[in-house]
Design a protein around this motif. Structure first.
Motif, mmCIF file in Angstrom:
data_model
loop_
_atom_site.group_PDB
_atom_site.id
_atom_site.type_symbol
_atom_site.label_atom_id
_atom_site.label_comp_id
_atom_site.label_asym_id
_atom_site.label_seq_id
_atom_site.Cartn_x
_atom_site.Cartn_y
_atom_site.Cartn_z
ATOM 1 N N GLN A 437 -2.790 -11.306 -8.611
ATOM 2 C CA GLN A 437 -2.324 -12.675 -8.437
ATOM 3 C C GLN A 437 -2.891 -13.319 -7.176
ATOM 4 O O GLN A 437 -3.311 -14.478 -7.186
ATOM 5 C CB GLN A 437 -0.797 -12.702 -8.403
ATOM 6 C CG GLN A 437 -0.185 -14.084 -8.285
ATOM 7 C CD GLN A 437 -0.344 -14.892 -9.565
ATOM 8 O OE1 GLN A 437 -0.530 -14.326 -10.639
ATOM 9 N NE2 GLN A 437 -0.278 -16.206 -9.450
ATOM 10 N N TYR A 438 -2.906 -12.571 -6.064
ATOM 11 C CA TYR A 438 -3.274 -13.160 -4.779
ATOM 12 C C TYR A 438 -4.631 -12.698 -4.272
ATOM 13 O O TYR A 438 -5.129 -13.229 -3.274
ATOM 14 C CB TYR A 438 -2.202 -12.846 -3.736
ATOM 15 C CG TYR A 438 -0.857 -13.406 -4.105
ATOM 16 C CD1 TYR A 438 -0.562 -14.755 -3.910
ATOM 17 C CD2 TYR A 438 0.127 -12.600 -4.664
ATOM 18 C CE1 TYR A 438 0.669 -15.272 -4.254
ATOM 19 C CE2 TYR A 438 1.381 -13.106 -5.014
ATOM 20 C CZ TYR A 438 1.641 -14.443 -4.809
ATOM 21 O OH TYR A 438 2.860 -14.951 -5.157
ATOM 22 N N ASN A 439 -5.206 -11.669 -4.881
ATOM 23 C CA ASN A 439 -6.551 -11.213 -4.539
ATOM 24 C C ASN A 439 -6.694 -10.892 -3.051
ATOM 25 O O ASN A 439 -7.671 -11.258 -2.398
ATOM 26 C CB ASN A 439 -7.591 -12.257 -4.949
ATOM 27 C CG ASN A 439 -9.005 -11.685 -4.962
ATOM 28 O OD1 ASN A 439 -9.175 -10.479 -5.152
ATOM 29 N ND2 ASN A 439 -10.002 -12.527 -4.767
ATOM 30 N N THR A 440 -5.709 -10.207 -2.492
ATOM 31 C CA THR A 440 -5.755 -9.814 -1.092
ATOM 32 C C THR A 440 -4.934 -8.556 -0.903
ATOM 33 O O THR A 440 -3.975 -8.306 -1.644
ATOM 34 C CB THR A 440 -5.214 -10.932 -0.184
ATOM 35 O OG1 THR A 440 -5.214 -10.460 1.169
ATOM 36 C CG2 THR A 440 -3.818 -11.334 -0.574
ATOM 37 N N TYR A 441 -5.315 -7.770 0.096
ATOM 38 C CA TYR A 441 -4.622 -6.515 0.350
ATOM 39 C C TYR A 441 -3.385 -6.676 1.213
ATOM 40 O O TYR A 441 -2.577 -5.767 1.297
ATOM 41 C CB TYR A 441 -5.573 -5.519 1.020
ATOM 42 C CG TYR A 441 -6.528 -4.875 0.077
ATOM 43 C CD1 TYR A 441 -6.194 -3.698 -0.591
ATOM 44 C CD2 TYR A 441 -7.766 -5.441 -0.185
ATOM 45 C CE1 TYR A 441 -7.076 -3.107 -1.467
ATOM 46 C CE2 TYR A 441 -8.650 -4.850 -1.062
ATOM 47 C CZ TYR A 441 -8.299 -3.688 -1.707
ATOM 48 O OH TYR A 441 -9.165 -3.107 -2.586
ATOM 49 N N ILE A 442 -3.247 -7.811 1.861
ATOM 50 C CA ILE A 442 -2.094 -7.993 2.734
ATOM 51 C C ILE A 442 -0.800 -7.978 1.926
ATOM 52 O O ILE A 442 0.262 -7.598 2.442
ATOM 53 C CB ILE A 442 -2.234 -9.312 3.529
ATOM 54 C CG1 ILE A 442 -1.188 -9.382 4.647
ATOM 55 C CG2 ILE A 442 -2.129 -10.503 2.606
ATOM 56 C CD1 ILE A 442 -1.356 -8.325 5.711
ATOM 57 N N THR A 443 -0.859 -8.375 0.658
ATOM 58 C CA THR A 443 0.353 -8.360 -0.167
ATOM 59 C C THR A 443 0.857 -6.939 -0.376
ATOM 60 O O THR A 443 2.051 -6.665 -0.246
ATOM 61 C CB THR A 443 0.057 -9.017 -1.523
ATOM 62 O OG1 THR A 443 -1.040 -8.333 -2.142
ATOM 63 C CG2 THR A 443 -0.284 -10.476 -1.355
ATOM 64 N N VAL A 444 -0.048 -6.030 -0.686
ATOM 65 C CA VAL A 444 0.356 -4.643 -0.908
ATOM 66 C C VAL A 444 0.748 -3.973 0.407
ATOM 67 O O VAL A 444 1.653 -3.147 0.450
ATOM 68 C CB VAL A 444 -0.777 -3.866 -1.604
ATOM 69 C CG1 VAL A 444 -0.407 -2.407 -1.785
ATOM 70 C CG2 VAL A 444 -1.094 -4.496 -2.944
ATOM 71 N N GLN A 445 0.069 -4.330 1.476
ATOM 72 C CA GLN A 445 0.435 -3.774 2.779
ATOM 73 C C GLN A 445 1.857 -4.162 3.160
ATOM 74 O O GLN A 445 2.644 -3.340 3.633
ATOM 75 C CB GLN A 445 -0.561 -4.256 3.837
ATOM 76 C CG GLN A 445 -1.947 -3.670 3.670
ATOM 77 C CD GLN A 445 -3.003 -4.402 4.481
ATOM 78 O OE1 GLN A 445 -2.785 -5.532 4.923
ATOM 79 N NE2 GLN A 445 -4.151 -3.776 4.651
ATOM 80 N N MET A 446 2.208 -5.432 2.949
ATOM 81 C CA MET A 446 3.566 -5.878 3.240
ATOM 82 C C MET A 446 4.567 -5.291 2.246
ATOM 83 O O MET A 446 5.697 -4.962 2.614
ATOM 84 C CB MET A 446 3.631 -7.400 3.219
ATOM 85 C CG MET A 446 2.826 -8.085 4.313
ATOM 86 S SD MET A 446 3.425 -7.667 5.986
ATOM 87 C CE MET A 446 2.165 -6.475 6.508
ATOM 88 N N TRP A 447 4.159 -5.163 0.979
ATOM 89 C CA TRP A 447 5.045 -4.581 -0.024
ATOM 90 C C TRP A 447 5.383 -3.132 0.329
ATOM 91 O O TRP A 447 6.548 -2.733 0.323
ATOM 92 C CB TRP A 447 4.386 -4.666 -1.399
ATOM 93 C CG TRP A 447 5.037 -3.837 -2.458
ATOM 94 C CD1 TRP A 447 4.662 -2.598 -2.887
ATOM 95 C CD2 TRP A 447 6.195 -4.187 -3.226
ATOM 96 N NE1 TRP A 447 5.510 -2.151 -3.866
ATOM 97 C CE2 TRP A 447 6.453 -3.109 -4.097
ATOM 98 C CE3 TRP A 447 7.033 -5.291 -3.253
ATOM 99 C CZ2 TRP A 447 7.523 -3.111 -4.994
ATOM 100 C CZ3 TRP A 447 8.091 -5.295 -4.147
ATOM 101 C CH2 TRP A 447 8.330 -4.231 -4.997
ATOM 102 N N SER A 448 4.367 -2.339 0.647
ATOM 103 C CA SER A 448 4.606 -0.938 0.987
ATOM 104 C C SER A 448 5.394 -0.809 2.283
ATOM 105 O O SER A 448 6.350 -0.036 2.359
ATOM 106 C CB SER A 448 3.272 -0.191 1.111
ATOM 107 O OG SER A 448 2.579 -0.173 -0.119
ATOM 108 N N GLY A 449 4.999 -1.564 3.302
ATOM 109 C CA GLY A 449 5.693 -1.464 4.576
ATOM 110 C C GLY A 449 7.141 -1.902 4.501
ATOM 111 O O GLY A 449 8.022 -1.271 5.099
ATOM 112 N N THR A 450 7.429 -2.958 3.742
ATOM 113 C CA THR A 450 8.810 -3.424 3.604
ATOM 114 C C THR A 450 9.675 -2.402 2.887
ATOM 115 O O THR A 450 10.815 -2.150 3.278
ATOM 116 C CB THR A 450 8.834 -4.764 2.854
ATOM 117 O OG1 THR A 450 8.040 -5.724 3.569
ATOM 118 C CG2 THR A 450 10.258 -5.280 2.724
ATOM 119 N N ASN A 451 9.142 -1.804 1.835
ATOM 120 C CA ASN A 451 9.916 -0.789 1.125
ATOM 121 C C ASN A 451 10.164 0.443 1.982
ATOM 122 O O ASN A 451 11.237 1.046 1.928
ATOM 123 C CB ASN A 451 9.199 -0.393 -0.174
ATOM 124 C CG ASN A 451 9.435 -1.378 -1.294
ATOM 125 O OD1 ASN A 451 10.490 -1.399 -1.913
ATOM 126 N ND2 ASN A 451 8.443 -2.208 -1.560
#
Length: 527
Positions: A437-451
């Motif tokens: 959807q967003y074509n960037t790794y910052i989304t997954v970095q924030m997703w993993s770190g938040t969880n």
């Protein structure tokens, strides 16, 4: 956790810190191989995936390819509850025997159903059924067995024993990919899979022979196997510490797996399962930290270095650091407490994910993240069984119920992992959608770190409901400490009631008591 009010038997006092029987250490090695052939094979799935995407399954969508690895991890966690209950009932040999047959059998069948022609295109169904379903079912019998059986031999060194066993996953994350990758070039894919199946067979047979619980360990045979309470211990649901810790493990699996299973054109064959969600070939290549070897596609890099580091070495560094962390921190877990160590490691891992990984802007930053995070993430993924044992020891503390802590270890651990199966399966789907959807790794970095941070918060709540070393629970202990700090201020504020103050001394009686009646008393007598 041992408290001051808990009676300790003479047998427990005389129990040595380390077992004297050679069977304990042979069993420890066998449990190492059980982890080696469970999560270790999941770690190595990236090697298969990178081959499939360029050869036999090159027309299959990446999400379908990830489904093979997701099925393996899902089955490993899903069957943790029944496997743990069977272990508590004394069926360790039967459970491990099923996995000893299924894992090598699935790999051998994979080498048969897969086309031998390197240019041929295979069907997705047979590969998923053999590698994902059959091998996954076999690995599901190994995971809980590895920590549960080893814990029976090392009651005073449970955290250290579980740490040694957990190293099997990170070691296999290097051995199997190296082996498969080299053999594919020399012998072809099918023969390479047969060689891997041969090594798996040897290690599984060793585990089947030597992985037996301590004969002194008590087993809890159920009265009725069909009863719901046989498979789900309702006492665990009334234990707030266990409930919150189970929620913490669910969030942990939500954040640890997504990137490995859902990144487009992912190839992470050498990354430990605990580390795969956080770094991979594509991320390092796109950011310009390294190069990768791919069959069908080349990576586009931004700010490519003059001599980029091959991304495999980043993953190897992280795996090595993970193994070192499992061993090093396992030594401290028995002294500090498994759950306390787990909480600290989880907090550091979440900060590293949110800050260091997201801000990594150079090759040195990437290497630093791999090494530092690898040390702490190894303990994060390896400590849950020991933490459950810690919760059980704090729950059943009296002389009459103390034996239940050992009998229910496998059951409670299995229930915890079973509830984490759904997050392990759905987490990669969510992360894959974020990347698409967003074509960037910052989304997954924030997703993993938040969880991971939510997992840390749930662990803190679980610790809140457990007693401290002096037998008091955390709220009363904190209240006692606060009360003690306020007492000096309160005593000083009374202004003359404290015996040690000058005012109090001036008001103290100075005459020696006399037996002669006072004047007022004599007057009363006269009247």
């Amino acid at each position: 956790m041992r408290t001051l009010s808990t009676p300790v038997s003479l047998e427990e006092v005389n129990e040595p810190d380390w077992p004297r029987s050679w069977r304990a250490y042979a069993c420890l090695l066998g449990c190492f191989f059980l982890m080696f052939n469970s999560w270790g094979l999941v770690n190595a799935y990236g090697t298969w995936s990178s081959y499939y995407v360029g050869h036999s399954l090159r027309g299959v969508d990446q999400l379908e390819l990830n489904l093979i690895g997701s099925t393996q991890s899902f089955l490993v966690l899903l069957f943790s509850n029944p496997v743990g209950r069977l272990l508590d009932a004394g069926y360790a040999r039967t459970v491990i025997g099923c996995g000893t047959f299924l894992v090598p059998f699935g790999l051998f069948i994979l080498s048969v159903v897969h086309p031998s022609d390197i240019a041929a295109v295979s069907s997705f169904g047979p590969i998923w059924a053999t590698q994902g379903l059959v091998v996954g079912l076999g690995m599901g019998t190994f995971f809980v067995s590895s920590s549960q059986v080893a814990s029976t031999w090392f009651p005073k060194r449970r955290g250290l024993a579980v740490g040694y066993v957990a190293c099997g996953a990170s070691v296999a994350g290097v051995v199997y990919p190296f082996m498969l990758r080299s053999l594919i070039e020399a012998l072809g894919f099918n023969n390479a899979v047969r060689c891997v199946a041969g090594l798996t067979s040897l290690t599984c047979i060793y585990s089947f022979i030597f992985c037996t619980p301590d004969p002194a360990h008590d087993h809890h045979e159920p009265k009725r196997w069909r009863a719901l309470r046989t498979w789900f211990d309702t006492e665990a649901f009334h234990n707030k510490a266990w409930c919150w810790f189970t929620a913490a493990i669910a969030f942990m699996f939500f954040g640890f797996y997504p990137i490995f299973f859902n990144l487009e054109e992912v190839s992470t064959p050498y990354l430990d399962l605990a580390l795969q969600p956080l770094i991979n070939h594509q991320w390092a290549s796109v950011r310009g930290f390294g190069i990768r070897d791919r069959t069908s596609a080349s990576a586009t890099s931004m700010n490519v270095n003059d001599r980029p580091l091959e991304t495999f070495w980043l993953l190897a560094m992280m795996n090595g650091a993970s193994t070192f962390g499992r061993l090093l921190l396992a030594h401290f877990s028995d002294k500090i407490g498994a759950l306390n160590m787990h909480i600290g490691s989880q907090f550091v891992a979440s900060l590293l994910t949110l800050i260091l990984w997201s801000l990594a802007g150079s090759e040195n930053d990437a290497i630093a993240f791999c090494v530092v995070f690898g040390v702490f993430s190894g303990m994060v993924i390896g400590l849950p069984p020991a933490s459950i044992g810690h919760i059980l020891n704090c729950t059943y503390m009296t002389a009459d119920t103390k034996h239940l802590a050992k009998k229910k270890l496998g059951h409670w651990t299995g229930m915890m992992y079973t509830f984490a199966a759904i997050p392990a399966l759905t987490g990669p789907v969510i992360a894959g959608h974020l990347i698409t959807q967003y074509n960037t790794y910052i989304t997954v970095q924030m997703w993993s770190g938040t969880n991971l941070m939510l997992s840390f918060a749930c662990m803190l709540v679980a610790r809140w409901y457990l007693p401290c070393t002096n037998g008091r629970n955390a709220p009363s202990e904190i209240a006692r400490i606060v009360r003690r700090q306020k007492e000096p201020l309160t005593e000083k504020g009374k202004g003359g009631t404290e015996t040690g103050s000058p005012e109090a001394l001036s008001q103290a009686p100075t005459r020696v008591p006399s037996n002669v009646p006072s004047r007022q008393v004599s007057t009363d007598r006269i009247v």
